[in-house]
Design a protein around this motif. Structure first.
Motif, PDB file in Angstrom:
ATOM      1  N   PHE A  77       0.833  -1.194   0.000  1.00  0.00           N
ATOM      2  CA  PHE A  77       0.000   0.000   0.000  1.00  0.00           C
ATOM      3  C   PHE A  77       0.877   1.258   0.000  1.00  0.00           C
ATOM      4  CE2 PHE A  77      -3.876  -2.267   1.360  1.00  0.00           C
ATOM      5  CZ  PHE A  77      -3.335  -3.404   1.938  1.00  0.00           C
ATOM      6  N   TYR A 127       0.107   5.136   1.315  1.00  0.00           N
ATOM      7  CA  TYR A 127      -0.802   6.079   1.952  1.00  0.00           C
ATOM      8  C   TYR A 127      -0.197   7.475   1.835  1.00  0.00           C
ATOM      9  CZ  TYR A 127      -3.933   2.676   4.157  1.00  0.00           C
ATOM     10  OH  TYR A 127      -4.877   1.689   4.385  1.00  0.00           O
ATOM     11  N   LEU A 146      -4.243  10.024   7.361  1.00  0.00           N
ATOM     12  CA  LEU A 146      -3.727   9.174   6.301  1.00  0.00           C
ATOM     13  C   LEU A 146      -4.838   8.755   5.353  1.00  0.00           C
ATOM     14  CD1 LEU A 146      -1.481   6.886   8.490  1.00  0.00           C
ATOM     15  CD2 LEU A 146      -0.658   8.215   6.561  1.00  0.00           C
ATOM     16  N   LEU A 171      -5.575   6.304   1.767  1.00  0.00           N
ATOM     17  CA  LEU A 171      -5.025   5.317   0.849  1.00  0.00           C
ATOM     18  C   LEU A 171      -4.865   5.925  -0.538  1.00  0.00           C
ATOM     19  CD1 LEU A 171      -4.178   2.361   0.394  1.00  0.00           C
ATOM     20  CD2 LEU A 171      -6.554   1.899  -0.270  1.00  0.00           C
ATOM     21  N   LYS A 195      -2.958   0.513  -4.010  1.00  0.00           N
ATOM     22  CA  LYS A 195      -2.610  -0.746  -3.365  1.00  0.00           C
ATOM     23  C   LYS A 195      -2.344  -1.828  -4.405  1.00  0.00           C
ATOM     24  CE  LYS A 195      -7.475  -2.108  -2.856  1.00  0.00           C
ATOM     25  NZ  LYS A 195      -8.162  -0.862  -3.241  1.00  0.00           N
ATOM     26  N   LEU A 214      -2.696  -5.933  -4.499  1.00  0.00           N
ATOM     27  CA  LEU A 214      -3.172  -7.125  -3.801  1.00  0.00           C
ATOM     28  C   LEU A 214      -2.772  -8.380  -4.574  1.00  0.00           C
ATOM     29  CD1 LEU A 214      -6.755  -5.837  -2.836  1.00  0.00           C
ATOM     30  CD2 LEU A 214      -4.626  -5.650  -1.532  1.00  0.00           C
ATOM     31  N   GLY A 230      -5.192  -9.333   3.760  1.00  0.00           N
ATOM     32  CA  GLY A 230      -5.990  -8.142   3.505  1.00  0.00           C
ATOM     33  C   GLY A 230      -6.460  -7.421   4.741  1.00  0.00           C
ATOM     34  N   TYR A 231      -6.686  -8.171   5.810  1.00  0.00           N
ATOM     35  CA  TYR A 231      -7.294  -7.561   6.984  1.00  0.00           C
ATOM     36  C   TYR A 231      -6.363  -7.486   8.173  1.00  0.00           C
ATOM     37  CZ  TYR A 231     -11.374  -8.471   4.134  1.00  0.00           C
ATOM     38  OH  TYR A 231     -12.255  -8.514   3.105  1.00  0.00           O
ATOM     39  N   LEU A 282      -0.938  -3.229   9.400  1.00  0.00           N
ATOM     40  CA  LEU A 282      -0.013  -2.654   8.442  1.00  0.00           C
ATOM     41  C   LEU A 282       1.324  -2.373   9.117  1.00  0.00           C
ATOM     42  CD1 LEU A 282      -2.458  -0.080   6.826  1.00  0.00           C
ATOM     43  CD2 LEU A 282      -1.543  -2.114   5.713  1.00  0.00           C
ATOM     44  N   PHE A 331      -8.113  -0.675  14.500  1.00  0.00           N
ATOM     45  CA  PHE A 331      -6.680  -0.726  14.772  1.00  0.00           C
ATOM     46  C   PHE A 331      -6.252   0.559  15.489  1.00  0.00           C
ATOM     47  CE2 PHE A 331      -5.806  -4.176  11.715  1.00  0.00           C
ATOM     48  CZ  PHE A 331      -6.909  -4.083  10.883  1.00  0.00           C
ATOM     49  N   SER A 355     -13.684  -2.683   6.994  1.00  0.00           N
ATOM     50  CA  SER A 355     -14.813  -3.589   6.888  1.00  0.00           C
ATOM     51  C   SER A 355     -14.342  -4.926   6.349  1.00  0.00           C
ATOM     52  CB  SER A 355     -15.870  -3.018   5.943  1.00  0.00           C
ATOM     53  OG  SER A 355     -16.854  -3.993   5.649  1.00  0.00           O
ATOM     54  N   THR A 356     -14.676  -6.003   7.013  1.00  0.00           N
ATOM     55  CA  THR A 356     -14.298  -7.316   6.517  1.00  0.00           C
ATOM     56  C   THR A 356     -15.198  -7.760   5.370  1.00  0.00           C
ATOM     57  OG1 THR A 356     -15.670  -8.362   8.205  1.00  0.00           O
ATOM     58  CG2 THR A 356     -13.339  -8.090   8.705  1.00  0.00           C
ATOM     59  N   SER A 385     -11.796  -4.228  -0.622  1.00  0.00           N
ATOM     60  CA  SER A 385     -10.804  -3.188  -0.888  1.00  0.00           C
ATOM     61  C   SER A 385      -9.637  -3.245   0.081  1.00  0.00           C
ATOM     62  CB  SER A 385     -11.448  -1.802  -0.813  1.00  0.00           C
ATOM     63  OG  SER A 385     -11.744  -1.457   0.539  1.00  0.00           O
ATOM     64  N   TYR A 386      -9.846  -3.903   1.241  1.00  0.00           N
ATOM     65  CA  TYR A 386      -8.807  -4.036   2.259  1.00  0.00           C
ATOM     66  C   TYR A 386      -8.290  -2.690   2.748  1.00  0.00           C
ATOM     67  CZ  TYR A 386      -8.737  -8.771   0.408  1.00  0.00           C
ATOM     68  OH  TYR A 386      -9.095 -10.014  -0.013  1.00  0.00           O
ATOM     69  N   GLU A 387      -9.059  -1.652   2.563  1.00  0.00           N
ATOM     70  CA  GLU A 387      -8.580  -0.335   2.963  1.00  0.00           C
ATOM     71  C   GLU A 387      -8.845  -0.090   4.430  1.00  0.00           C
ATOM     72  OE1 GLU A 387     -10.075   2.869   0.629  1.00  0.00           O
ATOM     73  OE2 GLU A 387      -9.153   4.415   1.879  1.00  0.00           O
ATOM     74  N   GLN A 388      -7.833   0.432   5.122  1.00  0.00           N
ATOM     75  CA  GLN A 388      -8.019   0.914   6.476  1.00  0.00           C
ATOM     76  C   GLN A 388      -8.261   2.414   6.390  1.00  0.00           C
ATOM     77  OE1 GLN A 388      -5.106  -0.276   9.412  1.00  0.00           O
ATOM     78  NE2 GLN A 388      -4.997  -2.365   8.609  1.00  0.00           N
ATOM     79  N   PHE A 417      -8.352   5.909   8.217  1.00  0.00           N
ATOM     80  CA  PHE A 417      -7.708   6.491   9.388  1.00  0.00           C
ATOM     81  C   PHE A 417      -8.434   7.739   9.887  1.00  0.00           C
ATOM     82  CE2 PHE A 417      -3.702   4.284  10.145  1.00  0.00           C
ATOM     83  CZ  PHE A 417      -3.630   3.478   9.019  1.00  0.00           C
ATOM     84  N   GLY A 418      -8.426   7.887  11.195  1.00  0.00           N
ATOM     85  CA  GLY A 418      -8.874   9.118  11.805  1.00  0.00           C
ATOM     86  C   GLY A 418      -7.771  10.164  11.772  1.00  0.00           C
TER      87      GLY A 418
END
Lengths: 113, 115
Positions: free
Chosen positions: A34, A36, A44, A46, A49, A51, A97-98, A101, B33, B96-97, B101-104, B106-107
């Motif tokens: 990834f 960011y 941050l 994205l 990415k 995959l 994926g989950y 990082l 996270f 979201s599982t 997209s596997y995107e985290q 962030f705040g």
């Protein structure tokens, strides 16, 4: 264990010039990669990415990165930068994926007129 | 829609004080996270929740750090007896599982300064 190396802490460049931000990773398993971006005073976001599938991935604002397994690299490139691209860019890796990082230290891209 | 929110945005604590940092993830996001970002460094993983279960806390630097997510939504990171080395930006991210997209997401982070 995984690690990410971003060798350049700062990259100054003139507007409309090309830029490459380097990222190398180490991992004993398959990785997801990834980039960011963190604009001044923002969180941050994205950027793009990798995959699986095509090793060249692109973002909507003209950045691209290529996954090179043999060189364990995922360098970020843009053929012509804008002032608005000034930000800190973080390369990150995860082994699924989950999962969590692992980030590099970041590269500050400074675009001047 | 609303993104990940964190409060407070800035916190100054005297050495030895306890602090509590709050994270409101995106509604419906199962995974949450916490990361710590020291000055000039990239974010470093602290802990991970799936719903209310804390599945990984291997990144917590000491037993002074404690995180919880009792109802599977809002999470709190608590630091007891703060030390100067705890000064950093604390980032929360959710994902979201059910998305491929596997995107985290962030705040904005909470900047903690320990004096």
């Amino acid at each position: 264990a995984q690690s990410v190396t971003q060798l350049d802490s700062q990259v100054p460049v003139f507007e409309e010039a090309p830029v490459e931000l380097r990222c190398n990773y180490s991992s004993s398993v398959s990785v997801y990669l990834f980039w960011y971006v963190q604009y001044p005073n923002q969180g941050l976001q994205l950027l793009l990415k990798y995959l699986s599938g095509s090793t060249l991935v692109e973002s909507i604002n003209g950045f691209e990165a290529e996954f090179n397994k043999s060189q364990t690299s995922f360098h970020l490139r843009k053929p012509s930068v804008h002032i608005s691209d000034t930000a800190e860019y973080f390369c990150a890796v995860s082994n699924s994926g989950y999962s969590t990082l692992t980030f590099g230290k970041g590269t500050m891209l400074l675009v001047s007129p | 829609g609303a993104g990940v929110s964190q409060s407070p945005r800035y916190k100054v604590a005297k050495r030895g004080q306890d602090v509590a940092l709050r994270c409101d993830p995106i509604s419906g996001h199962v995974s949450l996270f916490w990361y710590q970002q020291a000055l000039g460094q990239g974010p470093e993983f602290l802990t991970y929740f799936q719903n209310e279960a804390q599945l990984d806390k291997s990144g917590l630097p000491s037993d002074r750090f404690f995180a919880e997510r009792p109802e599977g939504s809002v999470s709190t990171l608590k630091i007891q007896r703060t030390q100067q080395e705890d000064s950093a930006v604390y980032l929360c991210a959710s994902s979201s599982t059910f998305s491929s997209s596997y995107e985290q997401y962030f705040g904005p982070g909470t900047r903690l300064t320990v004096t």
